[in-house]
Design an enzyme around this catalytic site. Structure first.
Site, mmCIF file in Angstrom:
data_model
loop_
_atom_site.group_PDB
_atom_site.id
_atom_site.type_symbol
_atom_site.label_atom_id
_atom_site.label_comp_id
_atom_site.label_asym_id
_atom_site.label_seq_id
_atom_site.Cartn_x
_atom_site.Cartn_y
_atom_site.Cartn_z
ATOM 1 N N GLU A 1 0.764 -1.287 -0.076
ATOM 2 C CA GLU A 1 -0.035 -0.091 0.068
ATOM 3 C C GLU A 1 0.792 1.176 -0.025
ATOM 4 O O GLU A 1 0.400 2.324 -0.460
ATOM 5 C CB GLU A 1 -0.910 -0.090 1.367
ATOM 6 C CG GLU A 1 -1.835 1.277 1.377
ATOM 7 C CD GLU A 1 -2.890 1.024 2.425
ATOM 8 O OE1 GLU A 1 -3.439 2.146 2.753
ATOM 9 O OE2 GLU A 1 -3.410 -0.284 2.403
ATOM 10 N N LYS A 2 2.128 1.086 0.644
ATOM 11 C CA LYS A 2 2.906 2.287 0.574
ATOM 12 C C LYS A 2 4.359 1.772 0.694
ATOM 13 O O LYS A 2 4.656 0.732 0.879
ATOM 14 C CB LYS A 2 2.448 3.142 1.868
ATOM 15 C CG LYS A 2 2.433 2.519 3.305
ATOM 16 C CD LYS A 2 1.925 3.127 4.233
ATOM 17 C CE LYS A 2 1.580 2.333 5.803
ATOM 18 N NZ LYS A 2 0.434 1.490 5.522
ATOM 19 N N ASP B 1 -3.116 -2.636 3.280
ATOM 20 C CA ASP B 1 -3.146 -2.603 4.990
ATOM 21 C C ASP B 1 -4.681 -3.541 5.208
ATOM 22 O O ASP B 1 -5.560 -3.781 4.334
ATOM 23 C CB ASP B 1 -3.480 -1.111 5.424
ATOM 24 C CG ASP B 1 -2.582 -0.241 5.268
ATOM 25 O OD1 ASP B 1 -1.216 -0.910 5.317
ATOM 26 O OD2 ASP B 1 -2.536 0.676 5.474
ATOM 27 N N ASP C 1 -7.179 -3.784 6.569
ATOM 28 C CA ASP C 1 -8.571 -3.077 6.762
ATOM 29 C C ASP C 1 -9.185 -2.944 5.509
ATOM 30 O O ASP C 1 -9.035 -3.339 4.378
ATOM 31 C CB ASP C 1 -8.490 -1.856 7.421
ATOM 32 C CG ASP C 1 -7.617 -0.760 6.532
ATOM 33 O OD1 ASP C 1 -7.455 -0.771 5.327
ATOM 34 O OD2 ASP C 1 -7.101 0.342 7.319
ATOM 35 N N TYR D 1 4.569 5.323 10.973
ATOM 36 C CA TYR D 1 3.564 5.778 10.093
ATOM 37 C C TYR D 1 2.327 6.661 11.020
ATOM 38 O O TYR D 1 1.891 6.099 11.924
ATOM 39 C CB TYR D 1 2.688 4.635 9.480
ATOM 40 C CG TYR D 1 1.658 4.607 8.546
ATOM 41 C CD1 TYR D 1 1.877 5.489 7.290
ATOM 42 C CD2 TYR D 1 0.317 4.196 8.968
ATOM 43 C CE1 TYR D 1 0.988 5.587 6.662
ATOM 44 C CE2 TYR D 1 -0.893 4.927 7.917
ATOM 45 C CZ TYR D 1 -0.324 5.286 6.798
ATOM 46 O OH TYR D 1 -1.486 5.529 5.902
ATOM 47 N N ARG E 1 -0.755 7.920 9.932
ATOM 48 C CA ARG E 1 -2.207 8.016 9.886
ATOM 49 C C ARG E 1 -2.768 6.701 10.537
ATOM 50 O O ARG E 1 -3.687 5.903 9.814
ATOM 51 C CB ARG E 1 -2.509 7.952 8.126
ATOM 52 C CG ARG E 1 -2.018 9.279 7.486
ATOM 53 C CD ARG E 1 -2.253 8.981 6.147
ATOM 54 N NE ARG E 1 -1.557 10.416 5.607
ATOM 55 C CZ ARG E 1 -2.377 11.549 4.911
ATOM 56 N NH1 ARG E 1 -3.545 11.500 5.076
ATOM 57 N NH2 ARG E 1 -1.553 12.447 4.413
#
Length: 746
Positions: A7-8, A105, A107, A324, A326
């Protein structure tokens, strides 16, 4: 070849290490290569939903006749321009892969983020899922050894997609409907409607009206002075609702009752009914997630939510000093506990001033924050193991780093402890209570320089030394008359807190439960709206809509307060209750719970939204928008429309609201249309003079400057150009002495 799509970038790097790779030597253009494994990364969402005009260009123009705009399902996606280069890398790697590992992630949004890419490129390769919430090496390796079929998570993806489509439909349809009907009244601004944003407007408006409509009233505090066992005690009356008139906060509101109680108690026998003693131990607060960090920064330094996010993002991305940012979680893993010594060493190298805080820290202490079971998609925000002694931090960056570092150090301090005593005194039918708090051990609180000081005790003697049953007298009851106050205005920090626990603003018990269930398993969120990634942007958007909300300094508040304007109050009155409360989010949470169980499909959910919006749009069309507009300026050309403010790519201008039927436009002059423009002459030839005859009726819609008619090379032919040249290159053919706007710009 196996391709991991993270994702990142930070997650991709952690996976590379987990695969026994070396990020420094294995890094290529947009990916890592470790043996036959490729690890690439996204920058959050790489795609976004088609806008209505992408399906049909007619939707670029706002008209009531085109509403409601129905959903297209399945939706089409487009690449976000700023991510195009990396998207191309991912697309090629998917094409060349033998198999894919989805590393979003763990979720709903993380599932959607990678799945939407796989769908967009028509992937047919097998896809596995890796669930990583802790970027430390061993947890990553454990996760890589526990891959699962990606198909197991398809309903989570569908739930996130349903919310995304629903939010887009909501915003496009209701914003256009209310704005267009308001323009008929001469109201110039856009009336934004959104599931989260409108609920925030509603909360702000409720507090604003509570303050505006507050009527002064009083309540009464009764304090008794007692002589018992040779001691003088002070205690406060606990009013009885059976015999006295109380408000919703259980405060005495009858002056007559207050006077009667005083008369019944003054000089009357009393006795000490009970003594309760207990020791209260309190551990250091859990480390920060983004919302609590934003709230704390707002209270301490007045930083906005966006400002704090920008600061912590830089500490994470640029300086590599924080984890991280957020994150919605306030817990850490056992691995973080094992690495605590390295983290604290990095803290003291980065901020030597914090070295003195370690004197009472015990790294063998285990705080409840270290709990693998409570970690969600991410863990709490803490310092990294990087030595930052070469980093140059701004004052604000240092403030935030020290705040986060101190919260981590506090986890290794002993709890604070206090001795608490409660004495209950009976005087006839009345009950008075005296309390006493004595600090035993300050523990972790010493790190916060007096922020946790107790109020002075009213009684100097030790209440615990008294004996139950001791007899005495009520010497005197005094009556303290107090004014009631309305609920406090919302501030940056309290709005963030409200978004984290929005369920308490939902009145329907079933909807409240549905919203709370959404955050089940996340001990930091309690029926929330918005996400850690979007809350700051919601507040920034609200602040920018100054026609609806004002953010101002107010006496008695450390932070600026949010208030709805007159237009904001009128707008909230127009919207249905379910839109200006978190009820819509609660209802959707209920639907999404069914989608995640496979009991409801996304297409059906989208159909529900379409049907709801059709009803709402028709209501707005039929009933209009009762909102107060500024004084209306009738269009001097068509005599039907009104002149309204617009913003073009070259700045503000004013135009008829009947455009394109009427194309009248005027330059801006200090916020108002310049209905009688005059040109200022300069020394030497001006651009207008170079062009030729300058018109006093024809203006450029791009920059609002006058157009000029100039002879062309061919005899008796002309063309029109903007006098703003060379910064504005707008030109037209000439038709009957006017710019040929029908043919368009040259």
């Amino acid at each position: 070849m196996r391709v991991f799509i993270a994702e990142k970038p930070s997650l991709a790097e952690a996976i590379c290490i987990g695969l026994n790779g070396n990020p420094k030597t294995d890094k290529k253009a947009g990916y890592y290569q470790t043996g036959s494994d490729i690890v690439t990364w996204c920058y959050g969402h790489m795609l976004k939903l088609f806008d209505p005009e992408d399906y049909d260009p007619k939707y670029k123009k706002w008209t009531l006749d085109d509403l409601p705009i129905k959903a297209t399902y399945p939706p089409k996606m487009k690449v976000i321009k700023k991510t195009q280069t990396q998207f191309n890398v991912i697309k090629k790697l998917i094409k060349d892969a033998d198999s894919i590992v989805h590393a979003g992630d763990p979720d709903e949004e993380g599932n959607l983020l990678i799945d939407e890419i796989l769908t967009h490129v028509n992937n047919t390769k097998s896809v596995s899922r890796v669930l990583i919430s802790d970027l430390n090496e061993q947890p990553v390796k454990d996760a890589l050894n526990a891959l699962r079929p990606n198909s197991e998570f398809k309903y989570l993806t569908q739930s996130a997609l349903a919310r995304s489509i629903g939010d887009q439909l909501f915003g496009y349809n209701l914003t256009r409907a209310y704005t267009l009907k308001a323009r008929e009244k001469g109201f110039e601004n856009v009336l934004n409607v959104g599931r989260v944003q409108s609920a925030l407007y509603g909360l702000i408006n409720q507090r604003t009206l509570a303050n505006l409509n507050h009527s002064e009233s009083f309540y009464y505090l009764l304090n008794g002075q007692f002589s018992i066992a040779g001691h003088t005690l002070h205690a406060r009356l606990m009013p009885n609702s059976d015999t006295s008139e109380l408000d919703e906060k259980k405060r005495l509101i009858s002056e007559l009752d207050a006077a009667l109680i005083k008369e019944l108690c003054d000089g009357k026998p009393s006795h000490l009914h009970t003594i309760e003693s207990k020791k209260e131990s309190k551990a250091a607060p859990l480390p920060f997630n983004l919302s609590t960090l934003q709230q704390t920064c707002a209270k301490k330094w007045g930083y906005t939510a966006t400002e704090t996010l920008d600061i912590v993002q830089k500490l994470y991305e640029t300086h590599k000093l924080l984890t991280y940012p957020r994150s919605d979680c306030r817990y850490l893993s056992d691995t973080h506990l094992q690495k605590s010594e390295d983290i604290i060493e990095a803290i003291t190298q980065t901020e030597p001033s914090l070295l003195s805080l370690l004197s009472d820290a015990d790294l063998n202490t285990t705080h409840s924050a270290f709990n693998n079971g409570n970690i969600t998609a991410h863990h709490a925000i803490i310092p990294t193991e990087k030595n930052g002694n070469t980093c140059t931090l701004s004052e604000k960056e240092s403030n935030v780093y020290r705040l986060v570092a101190t919260s981590f150090i506090a986890l290794f301090y002993p709890p604070s402890s206090r001795d608490k005593v409660k004495a209950t005194i009976h005087c006839g039918q009345q009950i008075f209570v005296a309390t006493q708090t004595t600090l035993d051990k300050q523990g972790w609180e010493v790190l916060y320089k007096g922020e946790y000081n107790d109020k002075a005790n009213e009684n100097s003697l030790d209440l615990a030394s008294l004996q139950e049953g001791s007899e005495g007298t009520c010497d005197l009851v005094t009556i303290d008359k107090k004014k009631t106050k309305p609920l406090k205005y919302f501030t940056e920090s309290t709005l963030l807190a409200a978004m984290s626990s929005a369920a308490k603003y939902v009145s329907d018990p079933q909807l409240k439960k549905a919203l709370e269930e959404k955050d089940k398993g996340n001990k930091s969120e309690h029926g929330s709206i918005g996400t850690e990634a979007t809350r700051a942007s919601h507040l920034t958007k609200i602040q920018s809509n100054t026609h609806l909300v004002s953010v101002v300094a107010e006496k008695g508040y450390k932070e600026k307060v949010y208030k709805t304007t007159t237009a904001g109050q009128e707008f909230c009155a127009l919207l249905p209750d379910e839109i200006i409360t978190p009820d819509t989010s609660a209802l959707w949470a209920n639907y999404q719970a069914s989608i995640k169980k496979g009991e409801l499909d996304t297409k059906t959910f989208v159909g529900y939204i379409d049907a709801y919006l059709e009803t709402q749009i028709q209501f707005v069309k039929d009933n209009g928008v009762a909102i107060t507009a500024a004084e209306r300026i009738i269009c001097p050309t068509c005599q039907k429309g009104s002149i309204t403010k617009r913003k073009g790519k070259n700045g503000v201008f004013h135009a008829c609201n009947r455009y394109p039927d009427c194309k009248t436009a005027f330059q801006d002059n200090k916020g108002k249309p310049d209905l009688n423009p005059t040109l200022k002459k300069k020394a030497g030839p001006t651009n207008a003079e170079k062009f030729g005859a300058v018109s006093d009726t024809e203006f450029c819609k791009q920059c609002s400057k006058p157009l000029a008619r100039k002879p062309a090379k061919k005899k008796d032919t002309f063309w029109w150009g903007c006098t703003g040249f060379p910064s504005c290159n707008v030109r037209f053919f000439d038709k009957d002495g006017k710019p040929d706007r029908d043919k368009g710009e040259l």
